[in-house]
Design an enzyme around this catalytic site. Structure first.
Site, PDB file in Angstrom:
ATOM      1  N   SER A  19       0.824  -1.219   0.000  1.00 22.28           N
ATOM      2  CA  SER A  19       0.000   0.000   0.000  1.00 22.28           C
ATOM      3  C   SER A  19       0.854   1.264   0.000  1.00 22.28           C
ATOM      4  O   SER A  19       1.815   1.390   0.759  1.00 22.28           O
ATOM      5  CB  SER A  19      -0.919   0.020   1.224  1.00 22.28           C
ATOM      6  OG  SER A  19      -1.577   1.276   1.286  1.00 22.28           O
ATOM      7  N   THR A  66      -8.693  -1.592   1.889  1.00 25.50           N
ATOM      8  CA  THR A  66      -8.346  -1.987   0.538  1.00 25.50           C
ATOM      9  C   THR A  66      -8.572  -3.481   0.378  1.00 25.50           C
ATOM     10  O   THR A  66      -9.148  -4.137   1.263  1.00 25.50           O
ATOM     11  CB  THR A  66      -6.911  -1.493   0.200  1.00 25.50           C
ATOM     12  OG1 THR A  66      -6.639  -1.800  -1.170  1.00 25.50           O
ATOM     13  CG2 THR A  66      -5.856  -2.142   1.084  1.00 25.50           C
ATOM     14  N   LYS A  70     -13.080  -4.272   0.736  1.00 24.30           N
ATOM     15  CA  LYS A  70     -13.903  -3.113   0.378  1.00 24.30           C
ATOM     16  C   LYS A  70     -15.415  -3.399   0.350  1.00 24.30           C
ATOM     17  O   LYS A  70     -16.204  -2.558   0.747  1.00 24.30           O
ATOM     18  CB  LYS A  70     -13.483  -2.584  -1.002  1.00 24.30           C
ATOM     19  CG  LYS A  70     -12.152  -1.835  -0.975  1.00 24.30           C
ATOM     20  CD  LYS A  70     -11.794  -1.410  -2.389  1.00 24.30           C
ATOM     21  CE  LYS A  70     -10.937  -0.175  -2.385  1.00 24.30           C
ATOM     22  NZ  LYS A  70     -10.838   0.421  -3.723  1.00 24.30           N
ATOM     23  N   ASP A  82     -24.282   7.530   0.135  1.00 22.96           N
ATOM     24  CA  ASP A  82     -25.010   7.152  -1.081  1.00 22.96           C
ATOM     25  C   ASP A  82     -24.066   6.576  -2.123  1.00 22.96           C
ATOM     26  O   ASP A  82     -24.366   5.591  -2.784  1.00 22.96           O
ATOM     27  CB  ASP A  82     -25.724   8.377  -1.684  1.00 22.96           C
ATOM     28  CG  ASP A  82     -26.906   8.792  -0.836  1.00 22.96           C
ATOM     29  OD1 ASP A  82     -27.315   8.007   0.050  1.00 22.96           O
ATOM     30  OD2 ASP A  82     -27.422   9.908  -1.058  1.00 22.96           O
ATOM     31  N   ASP A 107     -13.303   6.653  -4.439  1.00 22.46           N
ATOM     32  CA  ASP A 107     -12.598   6.337  -5.692  1.00 22.46           C
ATOM     33  C   ASP A 107     -13.130   7.173  -6.863  1.00 22.46           C
ATOM     34  O   ASP A 107     -12.365   7.660  -7.696  1.00 22.46           O
ATOM     35  CB  ASP A 107     -12.715   4.848  -6.030  1.00 22.46           C
ATOM     36  CG  ASP A 107     -11.815   3.991  -5.162  1.00 22.46           C
ATOM     37  OD1 ASP A 107     -10.800   4.517  -4.651  1.00 22.46           O
ATOM     38  OD2 ASP A 107     -12.119   2.800  -4.978  1.00 22.46           O
ATOM     39  N   GLY A 133     -13.078  -2.314 -19.034  1.00 19.47           N
ATOM     40  CA  GLY A 133     -12.998  -3.014 -17.748  1.00 19.47           C
ATOM     41  C   GLY A 133     -14.323  -2.930 -17.005  1.00 19.47           C
ATOM     42  O   GLY A 133     -15.121  -2.007 -17.233  1.00 19.47           O
ATOM     43  N   ALA A 134     -14.565  -3.903 -16.138  1.00 20.15           N
ATOM     44  CA  ALA A 134     -15.822  -3.928 -15.388  1.00 20.15           C
ATOM     45  C   ALA A 134     -15.601  -4.448 -13.966  1.00 20.15           C
ATOM     46  O   ALA A 134     -16.474  -5.083 -13.374  1.00 20.15           O
ATOM     47  CB  ALA A 134     -16.854  -4.783 -16.117  1.00 20.15           C
ATOM     48  N   GLY A 135     -14.428  -4.179 -13.402  1.00 22.40           N
ATOM     49  CA  GLY A 135     -14.125  -4.585 -12.026  1.00 22.40           C
ATOM     50  C   GLY A 135     -14.563  -3.513 -11.035  1.00 22.40           C
ATOM     51  O   GLY A 135     -15.407  -2.662 -11.353  1.00 22.40           O
ATOM     52  N   TYR A 224      -0.833   3.419 -12.971  1.00 21.23           N
ATOM     53  CA  TYR A 224       0.163   4.487 -12.824  1.00 21.23           C
ATOM     54  C   TYR A 224       1.594   3.956 -12.669  1.00 21.23           C
ATOM     55  O   TYR A 224       2.517   4.711 -12.384  1.00 21.23           O
ATOM     56  CB  TYR A 224      -0.208   5.452 -11.687  1.00 21.23           C
ATOM     57  CG  TYR A 224      -0.358   4.793 -10.350  1.00 21.23           C
ATOM     58  CD1 TYR A 224       0.728   4.574  -9.521  1.00 21.23           C
ATOM     59  CD2 TYR A 224      -1.605   4.372  -9.920  1.00 21.23           C
ATOM     60  CE1 TYR A 224       0.586   3.958  -8.306  1.00 21.23           C
ATOM     61  CE2 TYR A 224      -1.761   3.753  -8.704  1.00 21.23           C
ATOM     62  CZ  TYR A 224      -0.661   3.551  -7.900  1.00 21.23           C
ATOM     63  OH  TYR A 224      -0.815   2.920  -6.687  1.00 21.23           O
ATOM     64  N   GLY A 245      -2.766   8.040 -14.112  1.00 20.83           N
ATOM     65  CA  GLY A 245      -3.593   7.511 -13.030  1.00 20.83           C
ATOM     66  C   GLY A 245      -3.118   7.828 -11.619  1.00 20.83           C
ATOM     67  O   GLY A 245      -3.849   7.574 -10.658  1.00 20.83           O
TER      68      GLY A 245
HETATM   69  P1  ATR Z   1     -10.334  -3.730  -9.794  1.00 19.46           P
HETATM   70  O1  ATR Z   1     -11.226  -3.919  -8.609  1.00 19.46           O
HETATM   71  O2  ATR Z   1      -9.018  -3.090  -9.471  1.00 19.46           O
HETATM   72  O3  ATR Z   1     -11.011  -3.068 -10.960  1.00 19.46           O
HETATM   73  P2  ATR Z   1     -10.714  -6.423 -10.803  1.00 19.46           P
HETATM   74  O4  ATR Z   1     -12.064  -6.482 -10.235  1.00 19.46           O
HETATM   75  O5  ATR Z   1      -9.849  -7.620 -10.691  1.00 19.46           O
HETATM   76  O6  ATR Z   1      -9.879  -5.221 -10.219  1.00 19.46           O
HETATM   77  O7  ATR Z   1     -10.838  -6.007 -12.359  1.00 19.46           O
HETATM   78  C1  ATR Z   1      -9.767  -6.015 -13.206  1.00 19.46           C
HETATM   79  C2  ATR Z   1     -10.240  -5.637 -14.615  1.00 19.46           C
HETATM   80  O8  ATR Z   1      -9.157  -5.846 -15.526  1.00 19.46           O
HETATM   81  C3  ATR Z   1     -11.389  -6.495 -15.117  1.00 19.46           C
HETATM   82  O9  ATR Z   1     -12.202  -5.733 -15.978  1.00 19.46           O
HETATM   83  C4  ATR Z   1     -10.657  -7.603 -15.887  1.00 19.46           C
HETATM   84  O10 ATR Z   1     -11.419  -8.231 -16.877  1.00 19.46           O
HETATM   85  P3  ATR Z   1     -12.266  -9.576 -16.504  1.00 19.46           P
HETATM   86  O11 ATR Z   1     -13.507  -9.097 -15.828  1.00 19.46           O
HETATM   87  O12 ATR Z   1     -12.511 -10.225 -17.813  1.00 19.46           O
HETATM   88  O13 ATR Z   1     -11.380 -10.398 -15.610  1.00 19.46           O
HETATM   89  C5  ATR Z   1      -9.561  -6.774 -16.527  1.00 19.46           C
HETATM   90  N1  ATR Z   1      -8.440  -7.616 -16.955  1.00 19.46           N
HETATM   91  C6  ATR Z   1      -7.466  -8.133 -16.184  1.00 19.46           C
HETATM   92  N2  ATR Z   1      -6.587  -8.867 -16.930  1.00 19.46           N
HETATM   93  C7  ATR Z   1      -7.055  -8.813 -18.213  1.00 19.46           C
HETATM   94  C8  ATR Z   1      -6.602  -9.357 -19.472  1.00 19.46           C
HETATM   95  N3  ATR Z   1      -5.490 -10.102 -19.553  1.00 19.46           N
HETATM   96  N4  ATR Z   1      -7.319  -9.082 -20.577  1.00 19.46           N
HETATM   97  C9  ATR Z   1      -8.448  -8.317 -20.504  1.00 19.46           C
HETATM   98  N5  ATR Z   1      -8.921  -7.762 -19.352  1.00 19.46           N
HETATM   99  C10 ATR Z   1      -8.234  -8.016 -18.230  1.00 19.46           C
END
Ligand code: ATR
Length: 277
Positions: A19, A66, A70, A82, A107, A133-135, A224, A245
């Protein structure tokens, strides 16, 4: 000042050694002459509720949380902001004077403040955004973009089901597009955001063709390390404004420091240099 009045805060994760928050808050404490401390704490999930119960009794004003805690914070907290509820996770916990535990997620505000500071003429409402991305990070960023009145968000993720889940949560302004078909959408976007870990040191590169990217598009990356990812370097070469970032990490820390230590800290070049050492 007696020991009892020294304000304490920290960051809880598992593991926690990586961290950067102790360095960040430590810099501000020193800079503003505040006799407080900010401490990294490695706490396993089973001990989390117990530790959060004890900390205020030991002089803690609050903590950042972290990975992997979370989401669990929403079950433990008494009061949830909210935006933390909307995102489904918290990163900034405050022990209120009435004894209640307050959970917030900074965030999204960190993401937006970074763009506003480094690209002041960026107008989120001027056109669609493309989010890669969708994490967890994407969730906070999508919520923040919608709050800033971005008219539409194209969302592309390797695992399409995760993008669909985000759309189900955030509604009609989010349109899921295929990960492998994202490139042509660049023609039409005001803002491009990489929220994946691709491009980070030690990870794979992001293989998105930027041929369609327009010079009016603002491009930003949550990665970053390195500070200038290939995405940002290529976009910059095409004449785009780019924002790295690091600022998101710095800005997301501001509300916590303010609440716990009573001073609004500045995010400036000095701080960036300290973090890059
Ligand atoms: P965070 O909470 O930091 O966003 P996470 O939930 O692990 O971390 O999300 C990481 C993101 O990076 C996700 O969108 C992941 O895609 P998946 O949902 O398909 O796993 C994306 N990601 C990580 N490695 C990847 C790769 N090699 N190719 C494409 N997307 C990747």
């Amino acid at each position: 000042m007696s020991i009892a009045t020294i304000p304490l805060a920290g960051v809880i994760g598992h593991p926690i050694a990586h961290s950067k928050s102790p360095r960040l808050h430590g810099h501000w404490l020193k800079r503003y002459g505040i006799p407080g401390h900010y401490i990294p704490m490695d706490v396993a999930s089973n001990d989390l509720a117990h530790v959060l119960n004890i900390l205020p009794k030991a002089g803690f004003k609050g903590v950042n949380v972290t990975i992997p805690h979370k989401e669990a914070m929403l079950d433990i907290a008494d009061v949830i902001s909210d935006r933390a509820a909307l995102i489904g996770a918290a990163n900034t916990m405050t022990f209120q004077s009435d004894g209640k535990l307050h959970a917030d997620n900074t965030d999204g505000i960190g993401f937006i403040s970074n763009l506003k500071q480094n690209a002041p003429d960026w107008d989120p409402s001027s056109g669609p955004a493309l989010v890669l991305g969708a994490g967890g990070a994407a969730r906070a960023i999508v919520a923040a973009l919608l709050h800033e009145r971005v008219p539409k968000i194209y969302l592309a993720n390797r695992t399409r089901a995760r993008a669909d889940a985000l759309k189900a949560h955030f509604g009609a302004k989010v349109e899921v597009i295929d990960w492998s078909q994202a490139a042509p959408y660049l023609e039409d976007v005001a803002t491009l955001i990489n929220t994946t870990s691709l491009g980070m040191e030690g990870k794979e590169e992001l293989k998105l063709s930027l041929d369609h990217l327009q010079s009016q598009t603002l491009v930003t990356d949550i990665v970053y390390t390195p500070l200038t990812t290939n995405l940002l370097a290529t976009a910059h070469a095409k004449g785009c404004r780019v924002v790295d970032g690091l600022g998101m990490l710095l800005h997301q820390a501001v509300p916590g420091f303010e609440r716990w230590f009573g001073h609004t800290p500045e995010v400036d070049e000095d701080l960036r240099q300290v973090m890059l050492r």
